[in-house]
Design a protein around this motif. Sequence first.
Motif, PDB file in Angstrom:
ATOM      1  N   VAL A 253      31.528  38.400  40.642  1.00 18.15           N
ATOM      2  CA  VAL A 253      32.327  38.241  39.429  1.00 18.15           C
ATOM      3  C   VAL A 253      31.491  38.593  38.200  1.00 18.15           C
ATOM      4  CG1 VAL A 253      33.475  36.552  37.946  1.00 18.15           C
ATOM      5  CG2 VAL A 253      33.868  36.525  40.425  1.00 18.15           C
ATOM      6  N   GLY A 254      30.208  38.233  38.225  1.00 19.57           N
ATOM      7  CA  GLY A 254      29.353  38.442  37.076  1.00 19.57           C
ATOM      8  C   GLY A 254      28.980  39.879  36.795  1.00 19.57           C
ATOM      9  N   VAL A 255      29.241  40.788  37.728  1.00 16.07           N
ATOM     10  CA  VAL A 255      28.911  42.200  37.486  1.00 16.07           C
ATOM     11  C   VAL A 255      30.156  43.006  37.119  1.00 16.07           C
ATOM     12  CG1 VAL A 255      26.937  42.069  39.051  1.00 16.07           C
ATOM     13  CG2 VAL A 255      29.130  42.937  39.919  1.00 16.07           C
ATOM     14  N   LEU A 256      31.295  42.332  36.981  1.00 20.50           N
ATOM     15  CA  LEU A 256      32.525  43.022  36.611  1.00 20.50           C
ATOM     16  C   LEU A 256      32.737  43.009  35.102  1.00 20.50           C
ATOM     17  CD1 LEU A 256      34.937  41.699  39.363  1.00 20.50           C
ATOM     18  CD2 LEU A 256      34.515  44.120  38.878  1.00 20.50           C
ATOM     19  N   ARG A 257      33.282  44.096  34.594  1.00 17.09           N
ATOM     20  CA  ARG A 257      33.693  44.134  33.200  1.00 17.09           C
ATOM     21  C   ARG A 257      34.947  43.276  33.023  1.00 17.09           C
ATOM     22  NH1 ARG A 257      33.014  50.612  33.442  1.00 17.09           N
ATOM     23  NH2 ARG A 257      30.827  50.748  32.785  1.00 17.09           N
ATOM     24  N   PRO A 258      35.198  42.751  31.824  1.00 16.49           N
ATOM     25  CA  PRO A 258      36.453  42.031  31.593  1.00 16.49           C
ATOM     26  C   PRO A 258      37.645  42.887  32.003  1.00 16.49           C
ATOM     27  CG  PRO A 258      34.971  41.742  29.734  1.00 16.49           C
ATOM     28  CD  PRO A 258      34.331  42.766  30.632  1.00 16.49           C
ATOM     29  N   GLY A 259      38.557  42.308  32.733  1.00 17.71           N
ATOM     30  CA  GLY A 259      39.697  43.049  33.246  1.00 17.71           C
ATOM     31  C   GLY A 259      39.435  43.724  34.578  1.00 17.71           C
ATOM     32  N   GLY A 260      38.208  43.618  35.087  1.00 15.84           N
ATOM     33  CA  GLY A 260      37.876  44.217  36.374  1.00 15.84           C
ATOM     34  C   GLY A 260      38.510  43.478  37.534  1.00 15.84           C
ATOM     35  N   VAL A 261      38.353  44.062  38.729  1.00 17.39           N
ATOM     36  CA  VAL A 261      39.009  43.518  39.915  1.00 17.39           C
ATOM     37  C   VAL A 261      37.983  43.307  41.028  1.00 17.39           C
ATOM     38  CG1 VAL A 261      40.832  43.829  41.634  1.00 17.39           C
ATOM     39  CG2 VAL A 261      41.135  44.752  39.321  1.00 17.39           C
ATOM     40  N   LEU A 262      37.946  42.094  41.563  1.00 14.56           N
ATOM     41  CA  LEU A 262      37.173  41.781  42.764  1.00 14.56           C
ATOM     42  C   LEU A 262      38.150  41.656  43.915  1.00 14.56           C
ATOM     43  CD1 LEU A 262      34.719  40.743  44.438  1.00 14.56           C
ATOM     44  CD2 LEU A 262      35.247  38.448  43.555  1.00 14.56           C
ATOM     45  N   VAL A 263      37.987  42.523  44.925  1.00 17.12           N
ATOM     46  CA  VAL A 263      38.813  42.440  46.132  1.00 17.12           C
ATOM     47  C   VAL A 263      37.924  41.945  47.259  1.00 17.12           C
ATOM     48  CG1 VAL A 263      40.396  43.600  47.695  1.00 17.12           C
ATOM     49  CG2 VAL A 263      40.201  44.385  45.319  1.00 17.12           C
ATOM     50  N   SER A 264      38.209  40.733  47.736  1.00 17.24           N
ATOM     51  CA  SER A 264      37.456  40.154  48.837  1.00 17.24           C
ATOM     52  C   SER A 264      38.260  40.263  50.124  1.00 17.24           C
ATOM     53  CB  SER A 264      37.133  38.684  48.564  1.00 17.24           C
ATOM     54  OG  SER A 264      36.246  38.550  47.484  1.00 17.24           O
ATOM     55  N   LEU A 265      37.532  40.427  51.227  1.00 17.55           N
ATOM     56  CA  LEU A 265      38.176  40.517  52.537  1.00 17.55           C
ATOM     57  C   LEU A 265      38.079  39.212  53.303  1.00 17.55           C
ATOM     58  CD1 LEU A 265      36.968  44.089  53.556  1.00 17.55           C
ATOM     59  CD2 LEU A 265      38.940  43.407  52.169  1.00 17.55           C
ATOM     60  N   LEU A 266      37.426  38.220  52.686  1.00 17.63           N
ATOM     61  CA  LEU A 266      37.350  36.870  53.239  1.00 17.63           C
ATOM     62  C   LEU A 266      37.907  35.905  52.202  1.00 17.63           C
ATOM     63  CD1 LEU A 266      33.761  36.989  54.807  1.00 17.63           C
ATOM     64  CD2 LEU A 266      35.947  37.105  56.022  1.00 17.63           C
ATOM     65  N   PRO A 267      38.455  34.774  52.634  1.00 18.08           N
ATOM     66  CA  PRO A 267      39.051  33.846  51.662  1.00 18.08           C
ATOM     67  C   PRO A 267      38.052  33.417  50.603  1.00 18.08           C
ATOM     68  CG  PRO A 267      39.627  33.223  53.910  1.00 18.08           C
ATOM     69  CD  PRO A 267      38.603  34.314  54.025  1.00 18.08           C
ATOM     70  N   GLY A 268      38.479  33.440  49.353  1.00 15.62           N
ATOM     71  CA  GLY A 268      37.624  33.015  48.255  1.00 15.62           C
ATOM     72  C   GLY A 268      37.590  31.497  48.138  1.00 15.62           C
ATOM     73  N   ASP A 269      36.532  30.976  47.533  1.00 17.30           N
ATOM     74  CA  ASP A 269      36.444  29.533  47.327  1.00 17.30           C
ATOM     75  C   ASP A 269      36.693  29.208  45.857  1.00 17.30           C
ATOM     76  OD1 ASP A 269      34.080  30.201  46.007  1.00 17.30           O
ATOM     77  OD2 ASP A 269      32.815  29.644  47.704  1.00 17.30           O
ATOM     78  N   GLN A 270      36.672  27.932  45.540  1.00 20.34           N
ATOM     79  CA  GLN A 270      36.984  27.500  44.178  1.00 20.34           C
ATOM     80  C   GLN A 270      35.956  28.007  43.182  1.00 20.34           C
ATOM     81  OE1 GLN A 270      39.852  25.977  43.143  1.00 20.34           O
ATOM     82  NE2 GLN A 270      39.017  26.541  41.143  1.00 20.34           N
ATOM     83  N   ASP A 271      34.692  28.116  43.612  1.00 20.93           N
ATOM     84  CA  ASP A 271      33.660  28.629  42.714  1.00 20.93           C
ATOM     85  C   ASP A 271      33.982  30.044  42.254  1.00 20.93           C
ATOM     86  OD1 ASP A 271      32.235  26.294  42.910  1.00 20.93           O
ATOM     87  OD2 ASP A 271      30.803  27.051  44.392  1.00 20.93           O
ATOM     88  N   THR A 272      34.450  30.883  43.198  1.00 21.40           N
ATOM     89  CA  THR A 272      34.797  32.260  42.849  1.00 21.40           C
ATOM     90  C   THR A 272      35.984  32.296  41.894  1.00 21.40           C
ATOM     91  OG1 THR A 272      33.989  33.037  44.993  1.00 21.40           O
ATOM     92  CG2 THR A 272      35.423  34.522  43.762  1.00 21.40           C
ATOM     93  N   ARG A 273      36.989  31.494  42.185  1.00 20.04           N
ATOM     94  CA  ARG A 273      38.178  31.485  41.329  1.00 20.04           C
ATOM     95  C   ARG A 273      37.847  30.985  39.924  1.00 20.04           C
ATOM     96  NH1 ARG A 273      40.389  29.987  46.411  1.00 20.04           N
ATOM     97  NH2 ARG A 273      40.049  27.764  46.018  1.00 20.04           N
ATOM     98  N   THR A 274      37.003  29.968  39.843  1.00 22.38           N
ATOM     99  CA  THR A 274      36.612  29.432  38.535  1.00 22.38           C
ATOM    100  C   THR A 274      35.813  30.457  37.739  1.00 22.38           C
ATOM    101  OG1 THR A 274      36.578  27.172  39.397  1.00 22.38           O
ATOM    102  CG2 THR A 274      35.350  27.597  37.364  1.00 22.38           C
ATOM    103  N   ALA A 275      34.876  31.109  38.422  1.00 17.98           N
ATOM    104  CA  ALA A 275      34.064  32.130  37.749  1.00 17.98           C
ATOM    105  C   ALA A 275      34.925  33.285  37.269  1.00 17.98           C
ATOM    106  CB  ALA A 275      32.968  32.627  38.685  1.00 17.98           C
TER     107      ALA A 275
END
Length: 341
Positions: A253-275
């Motif tokens: 998440v920290g290497v994405l520009r605002p408005g960027g997209v992270l596509v994960s192939l494994l379920p995300g956790d709350q830390d990822t969603r919060t970040a």
Amino acid sequence: MTSTHTSENPNSPDPAAATDTPAAAAPDGAPLMLALHQTVLGGPEVLRVTELPRPEPGPGEILVAVHAAGLNPTDFKHRAQGLFLPAPPLTLGWDVSGTVVETGFGVTLFRPGDEVFGMLPYPYGAGSHAEYVTGPTRAFAAKPAGIDHVQAAALPLAALTAWQALVETAGLRAGQRVLIHAAAGGVGHLAVQIAKERGAHVTGTASAPKHAFLREIGADACIDHRSEDFAGTGERYDVVLDALGGETATRSVGVLRPGGVLVSLLPGDQDTRTAAEKAQVNAVTLLVEHDRAGMLALADLVDRGRLRAHVSGTFPLAEGARAHVLGETGRTTGKLVITVR
């Protein structure tokens, strides 16, 4: 890119060379076939080549004589843990390339003798690690004439995952920058090629010995995940494709520009969603779906020489358990394929 068709090291363990030998014919007289089958969850040793009744195509389905079937990490997980599928007995495998033998009621796209490739509906349509399999017609496309069945079988699940992640979910465009984790793996090495075809600048993470391979298939930059911190390079990306999950997803998440997209192939956790919420980026989890339009798009890339699977090993059906052993090391470049005909 030349595929390497090899067998596993003959000195490696042989967890399931045995073959079950039931009656010569099914009780109802149906023709039989061989399948890589399991009756319990567990390690590769639970896989046995077993005679089973050959399936019949239902309405809107085709019966395919399997020539080759790809192997994916989801096969290992389902074999050991069950995940989405009902409890065994079961036959795994979603990737398939082969020849149409019979068509069910209402099928108009194919006829017997056609060569096809596709992905059976994920997750509930497994069964391609066998001599025959049925599936809905629109899970398939005509096999590109310029590749063999091994190449074709290596593509569907991994390439559809990459396509649906980068093109349909992230909307990757020319000039954008994309970071692909595990870029030398099954999904990753196909994602690199698809992203380059879209005109993106591609950075891939992989161990240093695999960097030459990544550059060969089009990566613009490589990061050694063993000695470099992808989050400390100062680069910012429009899209990140993450096949690793956990801390990797959260730090991506920290290497994405605002408005960027992270596509994960494994379920995300709350830390990822919060970040992601704090960083104003879109973090989503993708579960691949069978898709004829996607298969046709991939076939077009293959026909134009823009997409090719790297096959690092092939195994006959009788040695399917060996393929699981090798695949679970996590060190395979590209794909492993089970050959049937």
